[in-house]
Motif scaffolding. Structure first.
Motif, PDB file in Angstrom:
ATOM      1  N   THR A   1       0.871  -1.178   0.000  1.00  0.00           N
ATOM      2  CA  THR A   1       0.000   0.000   0.000  1.00  0.00           C
ATOM      3  C   THR A   1       0.906   1.226   0.000  1.00  0.00           C
ATOM      4  O   THR A   1       1.360   1.689   1.051  1.00  0.00           O
ATOM      5  CB  THR A   1      -0.893   0.011   1.262  1.00  0.00           C
ATOM      6  OG1 THR A   1      -1.544  -1.253   1.365  1.00  0.00           O
ATOM      7  CG2 THR A   1      -1.947   1.107   1.190  1.00  0.00           C
ATOM      8  N   LYS A   2       1.179   1.746  -1.199  1.00  0.00           N
ATOM      9  CA  LYS A   2       2.213   2.779  -1.308  1.00  0.00           C
ATOM     10  C   LYS A   2       1.856   4.051  -0.535  1.00  0.00           C
ATOM     11  O   LYS A   2       2.724   4.729  -0.006  1.00  0.00           O
ATOM     12  CB  LYS A   2       2.491   3.080  -2.781  1.00  0.00           C
ATOM     13  CG  LYS A   2       3.148   1.863  -3.444  1.00  0.00           C
ATOM     14  CD  LYS A   2       3.737   2.097  -4.804  1.00  0.00           C
ATOM     15  CE  LYS A   2       4.472   0.831  -5.245  1.00  0.00           C
ATOM     16  NZ  LYS A   2       4.665   0.742  -6.661  1.00  0.00           N
ATOM     17  N   SER A   3       0.551   4.339  -0.422  1.00  0.00           N
ATOM     18  CA  SER A   3       0.143   5.566   0.281  1.00  0.00           C
ATOM     19  C   SER A   3       0.452   5.494   1.780  1.00  0.00           C
ATOM     20  O   SER A   3       0.533   6.515   2.454  1.00  0.00           O
ATOM     21  CB  SER A   3      -1.350   5.814   0.079  1.00  0.00           C
ATOM     22  OG  SER A   3      -2.084   4.703   0.570  1.00  0.00           O
ATOM     23  N   GLU A   4       0.639   4.265   2.313  1.00  0.00           N
ATOM     24  CA  GLU A   4       0.911   4.126   3.751  1.00  0.00           C
ATOM     25  C   GLU A   4       2.386   3.845   4.041  1.00  0.00           C
ATOM     26  O   GLU A   4       2.770   3.637   5.187  1.00  0.00           O
ATOM     27  CB  GLU A   4       0.038   3.004   4.339  1.00  0.00           C
ATOM     28  CG  GLU A   4      -1.431   3.387   4.384  1.00  0.00           C
ATOM     29  CD  GLU A   4      -2.298   2.275   4.949  1.00  0.00           C
ATOM     30  OE1 GLU A   4      -1.781   1.478   5.766  1.00  0.00           O
ATOM     31  OE2 GLU A   4      -3.482   2.206   4.576  1.00  0.00           O
ATOM     32  N   CYS A   5       3.206   3.819   3.003  1.00  0.00           N
ATOM     33  CA  CYS A   5       4.637   3.598   3.215  1.00  0.00           C
ATOM     34  C   CYS A   5       5.296   4.935   3.510  1.00  0.00           C
ATOM     35  O   CYS A   5       4.855   5.972   3.018  1.00  0.00           O
ATOM     36  CB  CYS A   5       5.273   2.989   1.971  1.00  0.00           C
ATOM     37  SG  CYS A   5       4.618   1.348   1.601  1.00  0.00           S
TER      38      CYS A   5
ATOM     39  N   THR B   1       4.072  -1.026   4.193  1.00  0.00           N
ATOM     40  CA  THR B   1       2.802  -1.590   4.653  1.00  0.00           C
ATOM     41  C   THR B   1       2.191  -2.413   3.523  1.00  0.00           C
ATOM     42  O   THR B   1       2.146  -1.966   2.381  1.00  0.00           O
ATOM     43  CB  THR B   1       1.836  -0.459   5.045  1.00  0.00           C
ATOM     44  OG1 THR B   1       2.451   0.324   6.069  1.00  0.00           O
ATOM     45  CG2 THR B   1       0.529  -1.012   5.578  1.00  0.00           C
TER      46      THR B   1
ATOM     47  N   ASN C   1      -1.158  -4.618   1.928  1.00  0.00           N
ATOM     48  CA  ASN C   1      -2.616  -4.511   1.998  1.00  0.00           C
ATOM     49  C   ASN C   1      -3.280  -5.786   2.510  1.00  0.00           C
ATOM     50  O   ASN C   1      -4.481  -5.849   2.689  1.00  0.00           O
ATOM     51  CB  ASN C   1      -3.211  -4.096   0.637  1.00  0.00           C
ATOM     52  CG  ASN C   1      -2.970  -5.126  -0.449  1.00  0.00           C
ATOM     53  OD1 ASN C   1      -2.587  -6.263  -0.174  1.00  0.00           O
ATOM     54  ND2 ASN C   1      -3.173  -4.739  -1.694  1.00  0.00           N
ATOM     55  N   GLN C   2      -2.479  -6.823   2.728  1.00  0.00           N
ATOM     56  CA  GLN C   2      -2.970  -8.019   3.415  1.00  0.00           C
ATOM     57  C   GLN C   2      -1.766  -8.689   4.064  1.00  0.00           C
ATOM     58  O   GLN C   2      -0.633  -8.338   3.771  1.00  0.00           O
ATOM     59  CB  GLN C   2      -3.673  -8.967   2.450  1.00  0.00           C
ATOM     60  CG  GLN C   2      -2.864  -9.392   1.252  1.00  0.00           C
ATOM     61  CD  GLN C   2      -3.705 -10.295   0.353  1.00  0.00           C
ATOM     62  OE1 GLN C   2      -3.909 -11.457   0.671  1.00  0.00           O
ATOM     63  NE2 GLN C   2      -4.205  -9.776  -0.754  1.00  0.00           N
TER      64      GLN C   2
ATOM     65  N   ASN D   1       3.302  -5.159   8.279  1.00  0.00           N
ATOM     66  CA  ASN D   1       4.252  -4.136   7.823  1.00  0.00           C
ATOM     67  C   ASN D   1       5.662  -4.529   8.242  1.00  0.00           C
ATOM     68  O   ASN D   1       5.848  -5.293   9.186  1.00  0.00           O
ATOM     69  CB  ASN D   1       3.888  -2.726   8.337  1.00  0.00           C
ATOM     70  CG  ASN D   1       4.017  -2.587   9.846  1.00  0.00           C
ATOM     71  OD1 ASN D   1       5.050  -2.879  10.433  1.00  0.00           O
ATOM     72  ND2 ASN D   1       2.965  -2.123  10.505  1.00  0.00           N
TER      73      ASN D   1
END
Length: 287
Positions: free
Chosen positions: A130-134, A169, A171-172, A241
């Motif tokens: 999930t690139k937006s949460e890295c 992070t 996504n699963q 993560n």
């Protein structure tokens, strides 16, 4: 050529899923009496020519009731996506745009396909990040972490000093088998401390002081990007993560560079959908 394979029975289905290895498998659960299925069928038949490295299967739910039931199929058409014998996504309804977008999302690039075969039985987990949460602490504004997650699109550089903290992070939940790091022999990372499932990104004091799950000492040959660096697989079986504290680089200089960072392993959810069926209820029950 390149038509979808019509599945005869459950054993045939399992054989096809197994022999596909790390290739993407797209399964169309269809029925002859279902008009939406017939509408999207010609579009589905065009996909193998567009995506030659993927495997496309057609399952008639009446002919292969066992397979449809095992996959929890309750409406047609349903498209189910697999990689490495693992179910990674599903899409219901005859929407050509969404179907092609999902195929494209999981298909990967030619380079990724070549690299997938380098780590037998494991796949590049880039589609699960999930690139937006890295995030990355001490990254250079011009050379951020995003550059290192896409192969060939630049590099990650440290800013004030040589240290970096990278938080990735997924996504699963995934199992991590190895890392692949491509970096210059002099400015590439040397000492890495790995942490998993942290509630938030560690700061540099915590990263230096806390006990890590594993510590890695990389050599210049580890940074050529050819061979993956194995992890203690047993400790990375349940990863939401991962945080990588890069403590120093090969030459002891002030700037650390990473051209490409990849994670190999597999998502946890498997093709055994026993748990799924119980939730869906029995045939004929209302949901």
């Amino acid at each position: 050529m390149g038509l979808a394979t019509v599945i005869e029975n459950e054993a045939h289905f399992q054989t096809e899923i197994g022999s596909a290895g790390t290739k993407l498998v797209v399964v169309d659960f269809t029925a002859t009496w279902c008009p939406p299925c017939q509408r999207i069928a010609p579009f589905f038949e065009q996909l193998p020519a567009k995506f030659p490295r993927a495997v496309f299967l057609k399952v008639d739910v009446d002919r292969c009731a066992e397979t449809a039931s095992a996959q929890g199929i309750s409406a047609m058409p349903t498209f189910v996506f697999f990689k490495n014998r693992t179910r990674i996504d599903r899409l219901q309804g005859p929407d050509p745009g969404s179907l092609e977008a999902k195929v494209r999302q999981y298909y990967g690039t030619d380079e990724a396909a070549d690299e997938d075969s380098a780590v037998a039985g494991h796949m590049d987990l880039v589609t699960f990040i999930t690139k937006s949460e890295c995030e990355c602490l001490n990254e250079s504004d011009d050379h951020p972490l995003a550059h290192a997650l896409n192969n060939g699109s630049g590099y990650l550089a440290s800013d004030c000093d040589e240290q970096l903290i990278i938080n990735i992070t997924f996504n699963q939940v995934v199992k991590l088998h190895s890392l692949k790091i491509k970096a210059p022999a002099d400015k590439g990372p040397k000492t890495l401390k790995l942490f998993i499932n942290q509630p938030r990104t560690l700061d540099f004091d915590q990263a230096a002081g806390n006990t890590s799950v594993q510590e890695l000492e990389l050599t210049p040959s580890d940074l050529e990007g050819g061979n993956p660096v194995p992890l203690k697989f047993v400790k990375f079986q349940n990863v939401q993560n991962i945080q990588i504290f890069i403590k120093d680089n090969q030459s002891g200089g002030e700037v650390t560079l990473v051209n490409h960072l990849a994670f190999y392993g597999s998502p946890i959810c498997t093709t055994n959908m026993g748990e799924f069926k119980r939730v869906a209820g029995k045939k004929g029950e209302s949901h």
